[in-house]
Design a protein around this motif. Structure first.
Motif, PDB file in Angstrom:
ATOM      1  N   MET A   1       0.849  -1.201   0.000  1.00 36.44           N
ATOM      2  CA  MET A   1       0.000   0.000   0.000  1.00 36.44           C
ATOM      3  C   MET A   1       0.883   1.249   0.000  1.00 36.44           C
ATOM      4  SD  MET A   1      -2.955   1.002   2.718  1.00 36.44           S
ATOM      5  CE  MET A   1      -3.749  -0.588   2.513  1.00 36.44           C
ATOM      6  N   ASP A  61      -6.777   3.981   4.247  1.00 37.46           N
ATOM      7  CA  ASP A  61      -7.079   3.322   2.984  1.00 37.46           C
ATOM      8  C   ASP A  61      -8.568   3.404   2.656  1.00 37.46           C
ATOM      9  OD1 ASP A  61      -6.289   1.477   0.725  1.00 37.46           O
ATOM     10  OD2 ASP A  61      -7.885   0.332   1.695  1.00 37.46           O
ATOM     11  N   THR A  65     -10.006   4.991  -0.665  1.00 31.80           N
ATOM     12  CA  THR A  65     -10.842   4.225  -1.600  1.00 31.80           C
ATOM     13  C   THR A  65     -12.091   5.007  -1.992  1.00 31.80           C
ATOM     14  OG1 THR A  65     -10.079   2.140  -0.658  1.00 31.80           O
ATOM     15  CG2 THR A  65     -12.165   2.084  -1.874  1.00 31.80           C
ATOM     16  N   THR A 117      -5.540  -3.684  -2.262  1.00 26.94           N
ATOM     17  CA  THR A 117      -6.532  -2.996  -3.093  1.00 26.94           C
ATOM     18  C   THR A 117      -7.756  -3.892  -3.278  1.00 26.94           C
ATOM     19  OG1 THR A 117      -4.730  -1.930  -4.288  1.00 26.94           O
ATOM     20  CG2 THR A 117      -6.901  -1.904  -5.345  1.00 26.94           C
ATOM     21  N   ARG A 118      -8.930  -3.279  -3.266  1.00 22.85           N
ATOM     22  CA  ARG A 118     -10.150  -4.059  -3.460  1.00 22.85           C
ATOM     23  C   ARG A 118     -10.202  -4.649  -4.865  1.00 22.85           C
ATOM     24  NH1 ARG A 118     -11.101  -0.549   0.255  1.00 22.85           N
ATOM     25  NH2 ARG A 118     -12.786  -0.693   1.801  1.00 22.85           N
ATOM     26  N   THR A 175     -11.577  -4.014 -10.957  1.00 20.03           N
ATOM     27  CA  THR A 175     -11.592  -2.803 -10.142  1.00 20.03           C
ATOM     28  C   THR A 175     -13.051  -2.498  -9.798  1.00 20.03           C
ATOM     29  OG1 THR A 175     -11.899  -1.389 -12.055  1.00 20.03           O
ATOM     30  CG2 THR A 175      -9.613  -1.867 -11.411  1.00 20.03           C
TER      31      THR A 175
END
Lengths: 361, 295
Positions: A1, A61, A65, A117-118, A175
């Protein structure tokens, strides 16, 4: 990250006003003030601010996001992971394992990749537990357009929200943007309308307004009797036929008695398929009723009803070849036809139209 | 956030409840435009499929939406159905000031979204659509220079349902004729004289390319016309390209709207309405060429 990049961006954002997201609040108070679920720190210089935030990596984060998204896309992706209900720490614990949600026939999973990351994955809900290697993989949301045009029997699906989406595919590594795009391919405009509904901005167009708007060959649909609109909704708009939740009624003051369904996304007006079918029903409803005298045994009467049920429910394929105890069984139905339909196909030999020679004139 | 007003292209088409291929050209051309990068966003909307014309604009994020109808001619759909279903506020066909062939664009608001909508004339009446017809002849013959010793038949509905339908056919036939590339060019109709059934009567050239001026393949282009021109007695048995009919070789092309160069016309429609498309027109012309482009 990339914590430094997130910190730079957040410091920049605070210069324009307080930052407030899911339990993290940062504002200027001469220096900086930071509030987290654990407590409040005030009078921080920038170095202390960065140090404090860096110690709350998940909160940082989480803000990062969501600050880059807006509108229906942001609302939908937050809904997927229950962001309005679950505190950040609990939610990130769950995200590390993977969170799932349903949207019509879709199964949507979100988890965190190695960089934190998602990432999103879509499948048919029936394939939720399938081995990924057993599913056909796609990368681009638009690649779903073609397979989703056909059901598992290869038949064209004219209604995207019909509950017959095909199984056997997966779209992974998405994404957030691509996830919403894919949902929009499967069920177009459902995210936009769901978001409008949640924000009190859903523009429902009822039956009367919809049919009054029609022109050309659909101009006749406004003549369909009020009671028939109930039958239209029962035929085409219930959950077994369409996953949208019907919000339209006959008009603003006159709701339909048929159940509108339980799906997450609303149906805001009669769709083109319903209007096109209603055109046919409008023509058929113009016919005068007649009394026919048909001679059937009680079982034959019940069999006719069973055949209607089986066709209407789409269950004819489920009736076993030799199960002659089912009225809609093929052999049973062929027997009924052999016995009760004459060479012209008339039920019990009764012509649909009276013989002109039998008339009074 | 960007400074420029973001722009979306919205391709609107008829679609079908029965034919899965009806929407394919709109989606394919949208993909081509998307790949060109000329727009921040490219969407499709349909009369008979989803997203519906009623709801397509709410799937658009951009500030400016350039709506291009993938229709062959001006008429009922472009003048009434599409503007009504898109809820274009204050739409009146006079905004196009068209003679049936010259619709350009009108800038309006839509009732249900906060964006500027540029409603463009249909693809089929744009001057560049003539190039698509020629490209269709090139792709069906496999000859990028096709023309010498070839005739070209442009086939469409007649005036029975829409007077402007015939206008569009004659317009393109005239333009191709004026270029002098083909030996002969003839407009033919399905429901009036000169009829497509008699195609071989209208040509002296042995080779004739037959291009139907339709957006997508369906009943007319796959069943009616092949049988009408004598390619086959039964469309289900298929036919050859070229096929020998009455001493001619007919090169039957299928619906012109499926030709990939149609994407170029879509971009040009939006550019004519004010969209900033950079050099996308040139790039799409190259990317859709069957052979290395030399024209």
């Amino acid at each position: 990250m990339d914590t430094e990049r997130r910190l730079d961006t957040l410091v920049g954002a605070v210069a324009d006003g307080p930052v407030d997201c899911d339990g993290l609040r940062v504002e200027r108070d001469g220096g900086y003030a930071v509030e987290t679920p654990e407590g409040r720190h005030e009078g921080l210089d920038e170095a202390a601010l960065r140090e404090t935030l860096a110690a709350h990596e998940r909160l940082l984060d989480n803000w990062w996001t969501w600050h880059r998204l807006d509108g229906s896309r942001r609302a939908f992706l937050r809904w997927l992971e229950g962001a309005d209900e679950r505190p950040v720490d609990e939610r990130y614990d769950l995200l590390e394992e993977g969170l799932t949600a349903g949207w019509g026939n879709l199964w949507i999973r979100v988890d965190l990749d190695d960089a934190g990351t998602r990432r999103y994955e879509l499948r048919h809900a029936d394939d939720a537990d399938a081995d990924p290697d057993d599913l056909t993989g796609f990368d681009d949301p638009l690649d779903l357009r073609r397979p989703l045009k056909f059901d598992d029997d290869g038949r064209y699906r004219p209604l995207k929200t019909a509950p017959n989406a095909p199984t056997g595919w997966r779209l992974g590594g998405l994404t957030g943007r691509d996830c919403v795009e894919a949902v929009d391919v499967a069920y177009p405009a459902t995210v936009a309308n769901w978001h409008r509904e949640r924000t009190g901005d859903l523009d429902v167009t009822h039956w009367r307004e919809t049919t009054e708007r029609q022109t050309g060959i659909y101009g006749v649909v406004e003549e369909l009797p009020r009671e028939a609109v109930e039958w239209v909704a029962e035929a085409a708009c219930v959950d077994s036929q369409c996953l949208k939740r019907r919000e339209w009624g006959y008009d603003e003051e006159d709701d339909l008695t048929v159940d509108g369904g339980d799906g997450p996304f609303p149906c805001r007006e009669p769709c083109s398929l319903v209007v096109a079918a209603a055109r046919r029903w409008t023509t058929l409803e113009r016919e005068e009723e007649r009394t026919y005298e048909l001679t059937l045994t009680p079982s034959e009467k019940e069999q006719v009803e069973a055949v209607i049920d089986a066709v209407a429910d789409g269950t004819t394929d489920e009736i076993r070849e030799a199960d002659v105890y089912e009225g809609a069984n093929r052999y049973r139905t062929r027997y009924l036809r052999a016995k009760r339909l004459d060479d012209e196909g008339n039920l019990c030999g009764v012509p649909t139209d009276p013989d002109p020679d039998d008339g009074d004139d | 956030m960007t400074d420029h007003r973001s722009q979306a292209l919205v391709v609107v088409a008829h679609g079908s409840h029965l034919n899965p291929d009806s929407s394919a050209p709109a989606n394919e051309h949208a993909d081509t435009v998307r790949a060109s990068g000329a727009f921040d966003e490219v969407r499709t909307g349909f009369w008979k499929e989803e997203p519906s014309l009623r709801e397509v604009l709410r799937t658009v994020e951009a500030d400016e939406a350039y709506v291009v109808p993938l229709f062959i001619s001006e008429g009922y759909f472009t003048e009434q159905v599409i503007p009504r279903e898109l809820r274009l506020d204050g739409w009146d066909v006079s905004a196009w000031d068209s003679d049936g062939l010259s619709a350009d664009s009108a800038t309006l608001a839509a009732d249900d979204v906060e964006k500027t909508v540029h409603y463009c004339g249909p693809v089929g009446t744009h001057g560049s659509f003539t190039d698509v017809l020629v490209r269709r002849a090139e792709s069906v013959t496999g000859d990028p220079d096709v023309g010498r010793e070839f005739g070209l038949a442009v086939v469409g509905h007649g005036t029975e349902r829409n007077e402007n339908s015939a206008k569009a056919i004659e317009y393109h036939a005239d333009r191709i004729r004026e270029r002098g590339r083909f030996e002969e060019v003839q407009a033919l109709y399905m429901d009036e004289e000169p009829e497509v059934d008699d195609v071989t009567d209208y040509f002296e050239s042995e080779d004739v390319v037959v291009v139907p001026l339709f957006v997508s393949d369906g009943f007319h282009t796959q069943e009616d016309i092949p049988e009408d021109v004598g390619l086959t007695d039964d469309y289900r048995t298929g036919y050859d390209v070229p096929a020998a009919v009455d001493g001619h070789r007919l090169w039957y092309a299928g619906a012109v709207g499926t030709e990939s160069l149609t994407a170029d016309v879509i971009i040009e429609r939006a550019a004519d309405a004010g969209a900033d498309v950079g050099d996308a027109v040139e790039r799409v012309r190259e990317s859709t060429a069957p052979e290395p482009a030399d024209d």
